[in-house]
Design an enzyme around this catalytic site. Sequence first.
Site, short mmCIF file in Angstrom:
data_model
loop_
_atom_site.label_atom_id
_atom_site.label_comp_id
_atom_site.label_asym_id
_atom_site.label_seq_id
_atom_site.Cartn_x
_atom_site.Cartn_y
_atom_site.Cartn_z
CB SER A 125 -0.87 -0.02 1.26
OG SER A 125 -1.45 1.24 1.48
CE1 TYR A 150 -4.02 -2.68 5.51
CE2 TYR A 150 -3.48 -0.34 5.48
CZ TYR A 150 -3.76 -1.51 4.81
OH TYR A 150 -3.75 -1.53 3.44
CE LYS A 154 -1.52 -4.43 3.28
NZ LYS A 154 -1.80 -5.77 2.73
C1 UD1 Z 1 -7.13 4.13 3.76
C2 UD1 Z 1 -5.92 3.94 4.59
C3 UD1 Z 1 -4.88 3.25 3.78
C4 UD1 Z 1 -5.42 1.91 3.33
C5 UD1 Z 1 -6.71 2.07 2.60
C6 UD1 Z 1 -7.33 0.70 2.48
C7 UD1 Z 1 -5.91 5.74 6.27
C8 UD1 Z 1 -5.20 6.96 6.73
N1 UD1 Z 1 -5.43 5.19 5.13
O1 UD1 Z 1 -6.78 5.00 2.68
O2 UD1 Z 1 -3.73 3.02 4.55
O3 UD1 Z 1 -4.49 1.26 2.51
O4 UD1 Z 1 -7.62 2.89 3.32
O5 UD1 Z 1 -8.58 0.76 1.91
O6 UD1 Z 1 -6.87 5.34 6.84
N2 UD1 Z 1 -13.09 10.55 3.17
C9 UD1 Z 1 -14.06 11.46 3.49
N3 UD1 Z 1 -15.26 11.00 3.97
C10 UD1 Z 1 -15.52 9.66 4.14
C11 UD1 Z 1 -14.52 8.73 3.80
C12 UD1 Z 1 -13.31 9.20 3.33
O7 UD1 Z 1 -13.87 12.66 3.35
O8 UD1 Z 1 -16.62 9.31 4.59
C13 UD1 Z 1 -11.81 11.02 2.62
C14 UD1 Z 1 -10.61 10.71 3.48
O9 UD1 Z 1 -10.35 11.73 4.41
C15 UD1 Z 1 -9.52 10.61 2.42
C16 UD1 Z 1 -10.24 10.14 1.15
O10 UD1 Z 1 -11.62 10.38 1.40
O11 UD1 Z 1 -9.00 11.88 2.15
C17 UD1 Z 1 -10.04 8.67 0.90
O12 UD1 Z 1 -10.33 7.95 2.10
P1 UD1 Z 1 -10.36 6.35 2.14
O13 UD1 Z 1 -11.18 5.85 1.02
O14 UD1 Z 1 -10.72 5.96 3.53
O15 UD1 Z 1 -8.86 5.95 1.80
P2 UD1 Z 1 -7.47 6.39 2.51
O16 UD1 Z 1 -7.70 7.02 3.80
O17 UD1 Z 1 -6.72 7.15 1.48
#
Ligand code: UD1
Length: 339
Positions: A125, A150, A154
Amino acid sequence: MPKILVTGGLGYIGSHTVVELINAGYEPVIVDDLSNSNPKILDQITKITGVRPVFHQLDLCDEAGVNNLATAEGDIEGIIHFAASKAVGESVQKPLKYYRNNFYSLINLLNAYYGKPISFVFSSSCTVYGQPDHLPVDEAAPVKPAESPYGNTKQIAEEILRDMIASGANYKVISLRYFNPVGAHETALIGELPIGVPQNLIPFVTQTAIGKREKITVFGDDYNTPDGSCIRDYIHVVDLAKAHVAALKLMGKDFKGYDVFNLGTGKGNSVLEIIKAFENTTGVKLNYTIGPRREGDIEQVWGNVNKSKEKLHWQTELGIETMMASAWAWEKYLSQNPL
Ligand code: UD1
């Protein structure tokens, strides 16, 4: 047909990879414990490809079970190892579960097939980079202290694989560092299937659009980015799946040892851009609000994918619109055909 063991093969990325393996002339053998996947995905894979892969229900933490598997499926050429626990928040609450699941399974698998000239693909990741010092981040960038158990699994798994290769093991290993996989298969027969409340952005978006969730919260609009929301490198899961086939092909040639590749598009999109892209592509308005930052979130990350283009001979083909449209088609399919 070259036989490939796919652990976690009924999961989100695993199922799309099984389809691409079949399309590319491989014979995937699926291993999955069904802890975070649905057995009906096997039927869906069969509908898409006309092939019903062999399926073993097995928890890879069961050492004797994995040894039996290696006897039953001794003639494989490759392993693609997806099976792992992956919820960041849960890993902070239950670190031992994460270290146990993610390491016992990896080590049992490596031990069971040790000594055979097997090509091994590991699901890593971009979380290993933390907040990179330079963007886009390339594979030579330093690995930062992990933000969660987690993320630590990795990083350590990559080290385990590197050390094993350095010791002269017969394996060939490629770690693939995924950015943010989204979207679904073009048939809308497989896609991301979160159990309970989705943790990731796109399933939350599609569940809000279909009315399963009241609204989506944007986690922070005060970051140091053009619109204030976080930036990620979103990659279509089918493009991502194809990279696993490319990794097997590369290892089938004159590849030796260990290598690592970024899997992304090389471009970043903010959360607000994703919401707009979803609305524009599907014509569905999203009910969203701005909320506080989510603890542990990285401000911005996207990948340099030059190495993957040059050495893996792979690059993405599908854009944000296809990602959004396919994720939405899958959510609509699920609402009509609950699995
Ligand atoms: C997350 C993990 C990453 C992991 C991946 C697995 C963290 C910090 N990172 O990635 O290590 O490999 O999931 O699936 O948790 N967001 C919103 N509202 C929501 C959901 C998400 O604003 O309800 C935003 C988050 O702040 C982020 C983006 O959407 O900026 C993507 O979020 P997400 O899909 O959870 O992925 P990561 O956080 O990038």
